[in-house]
Design a protein around this motif. Structure first.
Motif: not given
Ligand SMILES: [Zn+2]
Length: 499
Positions: A419-421, A423, A439-440, A473, A492
């Motif tokens: 998982i990579e958050v 932006s 995850l954006a 979330q 998200w």
């Protein structure tokens, strides 16, 4: 004679696609059929399917679901009439146009899902609020033709599924059931198949064609970096009720009581399904270079007992001891079996049952017999331990529970590590190339998802899309903007390429 092969030619980390094709065949899960995209499910797959079915059937019976079987074929007339719904499936619908040598006057469609088959009859059966809720479930197969790149169990033209179709008087009842069923799907994946999933909402583009909203459980395959939809639970709202004219006389609604003409209300509907794809996801998640690794709760055989018969040994005594062990374990509710075949070498048997993913192997030879002990070997870690025969049941139970937990924990760690958050758009494309589960922060607008798809179209890879907007979330800080368009973010969401 068994057809299983001893070794694997491909390694999971080196050539995942070839490895998967090999493991599903060598472990006797499937056999290829001479029509591309169609597969024979062998007993090893069907027994896993039946174990899942046993759990799921018991749970939905608590909800008063009834079993039905509706026909495989849909008339062209219904398909034309319900165009909006069928549009989503149109390219995948297979048609029957001939019987014998004569052309049919009107062709029949083979169900890609059963809404159009069932709902005309729901309209006939439902008259008053006393006919509600109507809750129907069927186990069957559906056909969705034309996947260009079929993968056994994961992407096939025909597959087995459970499909539930329910009808309610109120939206509240429908909403509640959607989540109840989704939780059952989470349990199938996490508690039985030991595959971590995320519960969430599908985007407008990804929701069930013609429905109000779709929830799903989403899994992820770290080796390929592809998301995979595990199961969906849909609220259809009143859209299908309008198309199929499913009304009920709502005597409880005082607002309508005064108006004789408009006494009828539209029903609220759900549909939900999971398929044999779940077995494919499990194979991809846990399998290794020796073959399949089965979580104990879905292993058709949890413990295989193999007598070590050297020449000149007392085979009667050892075989007798093995049969006793099988009996004792079976009586304790453990699925155990004996491989007493004499025309196979010991090493072949070990590899064979490792290939098939059986969680525990028990070996027993003359010395063990004399010492009143057995040797227990774990499939997941290969660890061996000698156990006193008298403590066997207790130990086996503990080991099976431990293997079940460890498989899930290991899979979850691997998934979470992906998982990579992100932006920004640059971070998004970098994570996509890195095969991450992204995850954006997103504005939740259909046009933006279309745009992201267009901008990420790869040569042979599919384009990136939303997988789901998870129920769970993270905080969305004030002023967070959408990674793709820069407008204020509303949620998200998980993004990625998918199966
Ligand atoms: Zn946006």
């Amino acid at each position: 004679m068994s057809t299983s092969k001893l070794g694997m030619a491909f390694k999971k980390d080196d050539n995942f696609g070839e490895w998967y094709s090999e493991v599903v065949v060598n472990s006797e899960i499937i056999e290829y059929h001479d029509i591309s995209g169609c597969y024979i499910l062998r007993p090893w797959a069907m027994e896993i399917w039946e174990l899942l079915k046993e759990f799921f059937d018991a749970e939905i019976k608590k909800l008063k679901l009834k079993s039905y079987y509706f026909p495989l074929l849909v008339t062209e007339n219904v398909v034309q009439k319900k165009k909006d719904h069928f549009e989503g499936f149109a390219p995948e619908v297979a048609w029957v146009t001939k019987t014998g040598k004569s052309e049919l006057e009107a062709p029949f469609a083979i169900r890609p899902t059963s809404e159009a088959v069932m709902y005309p009859y729901f309209a006939r059966w439902i008259r008053s609020h006393r006919d509600l809720p109507l809750r129907c479930n069927q186990w069957c197969s559906v056909v969705r033709w034309g996947c260009s790149n079929p993968i056994p169990l994961i992407r096939s033209s025909e597959f087995l599924l459970q499909e539930g179709h329910t009808v309610f008087a109120t939206k509240e009842e429908a909403d509640e059931e959607v989540l109840h069923i989704l939780e059952l799907y989470r349990r199938i994946y996490e508690e039985f198949l030991a595959v971590p999933v995320s519960k969430g909402w599908k985007s407008e583009m990804e929701k069930f064609a013609g429905g109000l909203y779709t929830t799903s459980v989403e899994a992820f395959i770290p080796n390929t970096g592809l998301g995979i939809q595990g199961a969906t639970s849909n609220c259809l709202g009143q859209n299908f009720a309008k198309i199929f004219e499913i009304f009920f006389e709502d005597e409880k609604d005082p607002a309508q009581k005064n108006n004789e003409k408009d006494k009828r209300s539209l029903v609220w509907q759900n549909s939900w399904a999971y398929t044999t794809r779940s077995i494919g996801v499990m194979v991809m998640t846990h399998g290794d270079d020796k073959g399949l690794v089965l979580p104990p709760r879905v292993a058709p055989i949890q413990v295989i007992i193999i007598p070590d018969l050297l020449e000149d040994t007392d085979t009667t005594a050892i075989n007798g001891a093995c049969e006793t062990i099988v009996c004792t374990l079976n009586q304790a509710g453990i699925r155990a079996d004996l491989d007493a075949r004499e025309n196979y070498y010991l090493e072949w048997k070990y590899s064979h049952w490792e290939m098939k993913g059986v969680p525990l192997r028990i070996e027993i030879d003359l010395k063990d017999l004399a010492n009143k002990q057995v040797r227990v070997v774990r499939r997941d870690k290969g660890a061996k331990v000698d156990i006193r025969s008298t403590d066997l049941v207790e130990h086996v139970k503990v080991l099976l529970a431990e293997i079940q937990d460890i498989l899930f924990e290991t899979a979850k760690e691997k998934r979470d590590a992906c998982i990579e958050v992100i932006s920004t758009w640059d971070e998004f494309t970098a994570a996509l190339n890195d095969k991450k589960l992204i995850l954006a922060p997103w504005c939740d607008e259909e046009e933006v998802e279309k745009d992201v798809r267009a901008r990420t179209e790869g040569a042979d890879l599919g384009s990136a899309k939303t997988l789901c907007t998870p129920f769970d979330q993270p905080d969305l800080m004030e002023g967070t903007v959408c990674f793709a368009c820069g407008k204020p973010a509303k949620t998200w969401s998980f993004w990625g390429r998918s199966y």
